[in-house]
Design a protein around this motif. Structure first.
Motif, mmCIF file in Angstrom:
data_model
loop_
_atom_site.group_PDB
_atom_site.id
_atom_site.type_symbol
_atom_site.label_atom_id
_atom_site.label_comp_id
_atom_site.label_asym_id
_atom_site.label_seq_id
_atom_site.Cartn_x
_atom_site.Cartn_y
_atom_site.Cartn_z
ATOM 1 N N UNK A 142 0.792 -1.227 0.000
ATOM 2 C CA UNK A 142 0.000 0.000 0.000
ATOM 3 C C UNK A 142 0.818 1.267 0.000
ATOM 4 N N UNK A 143 2.140 1.178 -0.144
ATOM 5 C CA UNK A 143 2.971 2.369 -0.235
ATOM 6 C C UNK A 143 2.752 3.058 -1.575
ATOM 7 N N UNK A 144 2.826 4.391 -1.585
ATOM 8 C CA UNK A 144 2.629 5.133 -2.826
ATOM 9 C C UNK A 144 3.469 6.398 -2.806
ATOM 10 N N UNK A 145 3.725 6.903 -4.001
ATOM 11 C CA UNK A 145 4.485 8.141 -4.179
ATOM 12 C C UNK A 145 3.932 8.854 -5.405
ATOM 13 N N UNK A 146 3.593 10.130 -5.255
ATOM 14 C CA UNK A 146 3.090 10.953 -6.363
ATOM 15 C C UNK A 146 3.864 12.257 -6.379
ATOM 16 N N UNK A 147 4.303 12.662 -7.544
ATOM 17 C CA UNK A 147 5.000 13.934 -7.701
ATOM 18 C C UNK A 147 4.491 14.606 -8.967
ATOM 19 N N UNK A 148 4.334 15.919 -8.900
ATOM 20 C CA UNK A 148 3.824 16.645 -10.058
ATOM 21 C C UNK A 148 4.356 18.072 -10.040
ATOM 22 N N UNK A 149 4.741 18.567 -11.207
ATOM 23 C CA UNK A 149 5.192 19.940 -11.333
ATOM 24 C C UNK A 149 4.820 20.486 -12.694
ATOM 25 N N UNK A 150 4.607 21.800 -12.755
ATOM 26 C CA UNK A 150 4.220 22.431 -14.016
ATOM 27 C C UNK A 150 4.854 23.811 -14.112
ATOM 28 N N UNK A 151 5.234 24.199 -15.326
ATOM 29 C CA UNK A 151 5.876 25.486 -15.607
ATOM 30 C C UNK A 151 7.073 25.694 -14.694
ATOM 31 N N UNK A 152 7.831 24.635 -14.499
ATOM 32 C CA UNK A 152 8.930 24.642 -13.541
ATOM 33 C C UNK A 152 9.952 25.697 -13.951
ATOM 34 N N UNK A 153 10.285 26.563 -13.028
ATOM 35 C CA UNK A 153 11.199 27.658 -13.285
ATOM 36 C C UNK A 153 10.509 28.958 -13.614
ATOM 37 N N UNK A 154 9.201 28.938 -13.896
ATOM 38 C CA UNK A 154 8.472 30.159 -14.202
ATOM 39 C C UNK A 154 7.880 30.785 -12.954
ATOM 40 N N UNK A 155 7.363 31.987 -13.107
ATOM 41 C CA UNK A 155 6.752 32.674 -11.977
ATOM 42 C C UNK A 155 5.340 32.184 -11.684
ATOM 43 N N UNK A 156 4.853 31.205 -12.439
ATOM 44 C CA UNK A 156 3.563 30.588 -12.129
ATOM 45 C C UNK A 156 3.711 29.073 -11.990
ATOM 46 N N UNK A 157 4.866 28.627 -11.528
ATOM 47 C CA UNK A 157 5.135 27.200 -11.384
ATOM 48 C C UNK A 157 4.434 26.631 -10.157
ATOM 49 N N UNK A 158 4.284 25.310 -10.134
ATOM 50 C CA UNK A 158 3.903 24.634 -8.904
ATOM 51 C C UNK A 158 4.536 23.250 -8.867
ATOM 52 N N UNK A 159 4.859 22.825 -7.661
ATOM 53 C CA UNK A 159 5.352 21.485 -7.370
ATOM 54 C C UNK A 159 4.433 20.858 -6.329
ATOM 55 N N UNK A 160 4.276 19.558 -6.407
ATOM 56 C CA UNK A 160 3.469 18.868 -5.406
ATOM 57 C C UNK A 160 4.005 17.453 -5.213
ATOM 58 N N UNK A 161 4.132 17.016 -3.974
ATOM 59 C CA UNK A 161 4.588 15.669 -3.655
ATOM 60 C C UNK A 161 3.648 15.062 -2.630
ATOM 61 N N UNK A 162 3.262 13.801 -2.869
ATOM 62 C CA UNK A 162 2.446 13.051 -1.920
ATOM 63 C C UNK A 162 3.055 11.663 -1.769
ATOM 64 N N UNK A 163 3.153 11.214 -0.548
ATOM 65 C CA UNK A 163 3.733 9.901 -0.293
ATOM 66 C C UNK A 163 3.141 9.342 0.987
ATOM 67 N N UNK A 164 3.166 8.021 1.102
ATOM 68 C CA UNK A 164 2.659 7.407 2.316
ATOM 69 C C UNK A 164 2.276 5.957 2.113
ATOM 70 N N UNK A 165 1.494 5.449 3.034
ATOM 71 C CA UNK A 165 0.936 4.107 2.963
ATOM 72 C C UNK A 165 -0.552 4.217 3.252
#
Length: 851
Positions: free
Chosen positions: A136-159
């Motif tokens: 049941x372990x999981x890992x999710x990562x997501x990023x958009x427009x990385x390096x821009x002034x409207x970028x976002x990063x997101x990380x989710x992990x757990x069991x």
């Protein structure tokens, strides 16, 4: 047989990398904050990883598109089977990287208001998912427009079912205007200085006009970055603990005011300024709590703290205008600077406890208690920033000048810091019962108290005077009676009516609610809720308000195979006697030694009703109908309305809003979708007021009296009309996918006014009576068209070509004339306003690589 590997090192590395970026709670509890992931490139922030939808839909057994219980079609799922194996982990990912090119008026305010489009290389999307089926372990990562002034990063992990860690970082730009032309140097700092050629407090209008015409174009914008981290996990058999942290930084500039003086009837007396202020804030939010889920009792305790810090505590600016008196001899001193105290540092704490347990079989009792405290104790600034003496010497009459040395120091304050504090208390008890499967009812009692314990007296121990000098460069620094000073020992100031003490606004609210729902048959449910709310504000025009609210609703799935949800709310508000002037204890009239002057005027007309304290009758209606059309389409309709009548002769009289939205969703194939919507809203606000008779000396506050005659009444109606429409389509043909969308946003505002006689206009307006014409309508229209073509070369590689074209027009009579000139006599502005017409485009070529 596949080789066995472990993703534990990858998991640990990703977690450590995410710590500086931090985390948001994706659940509805939103413990980290109200954050919507997404940007102009990835609006929803959750686009599927697959290069295309699964052609079999939700089931390969039949082609019918399943629906939700309300009749809405489920979205087609992404194509499965592309997962990779890494030991006992399964993973999937997508990388989008390419280039973009901007064309047209791409610096227009509305095109990049919340987006940071740019030319060149663009990392559009990086997304990765991995899970371990057995553990049941999981890992999710997501990023958009990385390096821009409207970028976002997101990380989710757990069991699943045990713990989770979530982190995020996001930049959110907000362009206020791209056509500002401020004359000052030092924009973005707390000190604004005049350019060479202009002298503080001694510049000629022609020189100021030249400086304004030669000022460089400046964008006024705020960049907001937000990061956070949250952790939640089991700490016992029935216990869950959680904590979160978020930090928000806001940096940039905003349009701001300066000295205000009635420059219209007089010349060369200070005028009006529009300056630029810095924005440099930090807000840190902390939360920690624990939940217990027992067989009988459920428990939740949580602490929330918020800490705001402003790294710029003041705005100092040089004023170019010469201050000269309306009458009399000017003082020796000259006002050359203005100052504003900016938002102070402040803290907020809240501790909340929830208890819940089952009672009487299917019933439940819930109890909530919360204590809060908000505190602000910022060091206060000196009241003035001037040298010499200011004011007017009416020699051989009274001398209304003051010595700056008595006011440009913190020794002129009654206390060194604000010492402001507000305490809050919440108590809530709710009991719900369901004696049968088809009937349930509840009763709730709630009390909230907000006590303001701020007590600041505006008193200068150096002079013995009460009140304060109104802002530098305004009429309070020149005109007798407008300075804002009261002195019981000085005949010149002992009759002045001025604000001398902070008003500790607070309130208490008690609510009692009784409601129930009845399932008439499997297809129809009705509910009703009655609420009584008693509102007791402190130091307001009323000390008691009573609200009676009745809410009715009906949910049906028996009409034309669709679902209908209808709600109606009726509310009335009344209260005790309305006191048009409850602030006497906080004005100079409360100080011993106050002598009423012969020219004393009432605080306001006694018929004035503030809309949040006046009587009110309210009606609200909403209907949502979702109708399946065949097996592949759905038509949805939403209609709503709100009507408020305030029964006020003076003040807000009423407001209404009505809206209608139609939406059509069509999915004939899992690989084809069509969506269209059309919505409109009409809104109207009506208000009235009465001008005081300027030539009449009277303390009579009555409407229709000598000071406020009926013939001086004026009224206005502000009408708003909004339209939203859109169309989107997506279709896959083998290795090709075509998608497109069109959207329209249109708003038109109309301001109508009427007056009983020319007396409703001020003396400065009456000379222009014959020139008064209806205000032109304000309008805002924005249209955008997006097209995209994706070509898949394999299961892991695709190329996407897309384009966006946006055009719009804007008109607001408040900005009329500013595009040609920003200086009018002694009124200097900085912002030209949005472009009247613009069109902009974005073309991009993206390489999509499945990881």
């Amino acid at each position: 047989m596949a080789r066995t590997h472990s993703l534990t090192p990858l998991f640990g590395m990703a977690f450590l990398l995410a710590l500086p970026a931090a985390a948001a709670d994706s659940s509805a509890s939103a413990r980290v904050g109200d954050l919507q992931y997404g940007n102009g490139f990835d609006p929803r922030g959750d686009s599927v990883l697959s290069l295309d939808a699964d052609p079999d839909g939700l089931s390969w057994l039949h082609r019918d598109q399943p629906r939700t219980p309300s009749g809405v079609l489920y979205a087609p799922p992404p194509r499965l089977g592309g997962e990779r194996l890494f030991g006992d982990w399964r993973y999937d990912g997508l990388l989008e990287i390419g280039v973009g090119y901007l064309g047209g008026s791409h610096d227009a305010q509305f095109f990049r208001q919340y987006s940071d489009w740019s030319n060149g290389l663009m990392l559009g999307l990086l997304s990765f998912e991995a899970y371990q089926p057995d553990s049941g372990n999981y890992l999710e990562a997501r990023g958009s427009r990385i390096g821009g002034n409207d970028q976002f990063w997101r990380l989710r992990a757990g069991r699943y079912g045990h713990y989770k860690v979530e982190g995020f970082y996001r930049d959110m730009p907000h362009l206020v205007t791209s056509t500002a032309y401020p004359i000052w140097e030092g924009i973005g700092s707390g000190t604004l200085t005049l350019p060479p050629g202009l002298m503080p407090g001694a510049s000629a209008p022609a020189d100021i006009a030249t400086a304004s015409a030669n000022a460089p174009r400046t964008s006024v914008r705020v960049n907001r970055s937000r990061s956070g981290l949250s952790i939640e996990g089991d700490v016992g058999k029935r216990w869950i603990a959680y904590t979160s942290f978020s930090n928000e930084e806001r940096n940039g500039t905003r349009l701001w005011g300066g000295p205000m003086f009635f420059n219209y009837p007089f010349a060369d007396n200070g005028g009006v300024l529009e300056t630029i202020r810095p924005v440099d804030f930090t807000t840190t939010d902390l939360s920690a709590g624990a939940r217990y889920a027992g067989q009988v009792w459920q428990f939740n305790a949580v602490y929330n703290g918020s800490f705001f810090r402003n790294h710029q505590n003041r705005l100092d600016y040089e004023t170019p205008f010469i201050l000269s008196p309306v009458t009399g001899t000017p003082a020796a001193g000259v006002i050359t600077h203005g100052q504003f105290a900016l938002e102070p540092d402040n803290d907020a704490h809240n501790l909340r406890l929830d208890l819940s347990r089952a009672i009487l079989g299917n019933g439940r009792l819930s109890l909530t208690g919360a204590l809060g405290r908000m505190r602000q104790d910022e060091t206060l600034l000196a009241p003035m920033n001037c040298q010499g003496r200011i004011g007017i010497d009416l020699s051989p009459g009274p001398d209304y000048t003051i010595d700056c040395a008595d006011w440009n120091t913190t020794a002129a304050l009654s206390q060194p810091s604000a010492n402001a504090r507000i305490d809050t208390l919440l108590l809530d008890a709710k009991a719900s019962f369901r004696p049968t499967a088809n009937f349930g009812w509840h009763v709730e009692l709630r009390h909230y108290d907000e006590t303001n314990k701020t007590n600041y007296l505006s008193y200068n121990p150096l002079t013995g005077e009460y009140g304060y000098i109104t802002e530098n460069g305004s009429m309070g620094t020149i005109v007798p009676g407008e300075m804002g000073l009261f002195d019981p020992n000085n005949p010149l100031y002992q009759s002045y009516f001025t604000h001398i003490r902070a008003i500790p606004y607070g309130y208490a609210e008690s609510r009692a609610e009784l409601g129930g729902d009845w399932r008439i048959d499997p297809l129809n449910t009705v509910s009703a809720t009655y609420s009584f709310i008693r509102y007791r504000p402190d130091h307001r025009e009323r000390s008691r308000l009573d609200d009676n609210q009745l809410a009715l609703s009906w949910v049906s799935r028996a009409i034309a195979q669709g679902s209908l949800r209808v709600s109606y709310e009726f509310a009335t508000r009344s209260g005790d006697h309305y006191n048009y002037f409850p602030y006497a204890a906080f004005y100079s009239t409360a100080i011993p030694g106050y002598v009423p002057g012969a020219d004393a005027s009432p605080f306001t007309v006694d018929a004035m009703r503030k809309y949040d304290l006046s009587d009110r009758e309210q009606h609200k209606f909403r209907a949502i109908f979702t109708h399946p059309v065949g097996e592949d389409a759905t038509v949805s309709t939403i209609a709503y309305g709100k009507y408020n009548d305030y029964s006020a002769a003076i003040g807000r009289k009423g407001d209404t809003s009505t809206g209608l939205m139609l939406q059509w969703d069509y999915q004939p194939l899992p690989t084809m979708t069509l969506n269209a919507y059309l919505g409109g809203e009409l809104g109207k606000v009506r208000m009235s007021n009465v001008a005081d008779a300027e030539a009449v000396v009277s303390a009579d506050p009555s409407y229709g009296g000598a000071k406020y005659p009926f013939e001086n009444t004026w009224s206005e109606s502000d009408q708003q009309r909004n339209v939203n429409a859109g169309l989107s389509a997506r279709r896959s043909f083998g290795r090709y996918r075509v998608d497109g969308s069109y959207s329209l946003v249109y708003s038109r505002g109309r301001l109508d006014y009427d007056y009983a006689s020319p007396g409703a206009l001020s003396g400065t307006q009456q000379p222009f009576l014959n020139q008064l014409t209806p205000f032109p309508d304000n309008h805002y229209r924005l249209q955008s068209l997006e097209l995209g073509l994706t070509r898949a070369f394999s299961e892991t590689l695709a190329v996407r070509l897309f384009g966006r074209y946006e055009f719009g027009d804007f008109n607001d009579w408040h900005y009329d004339g500013f595009r040609n000139n920003l200086l009018y006599d002694h009124r200097l502005y900085s912002d030209q306003g949005p472009a009247a017409h613009y069109d902009a485009s974005l073309i991009g070529l993206m390489l999509q690589l499945k990881l």
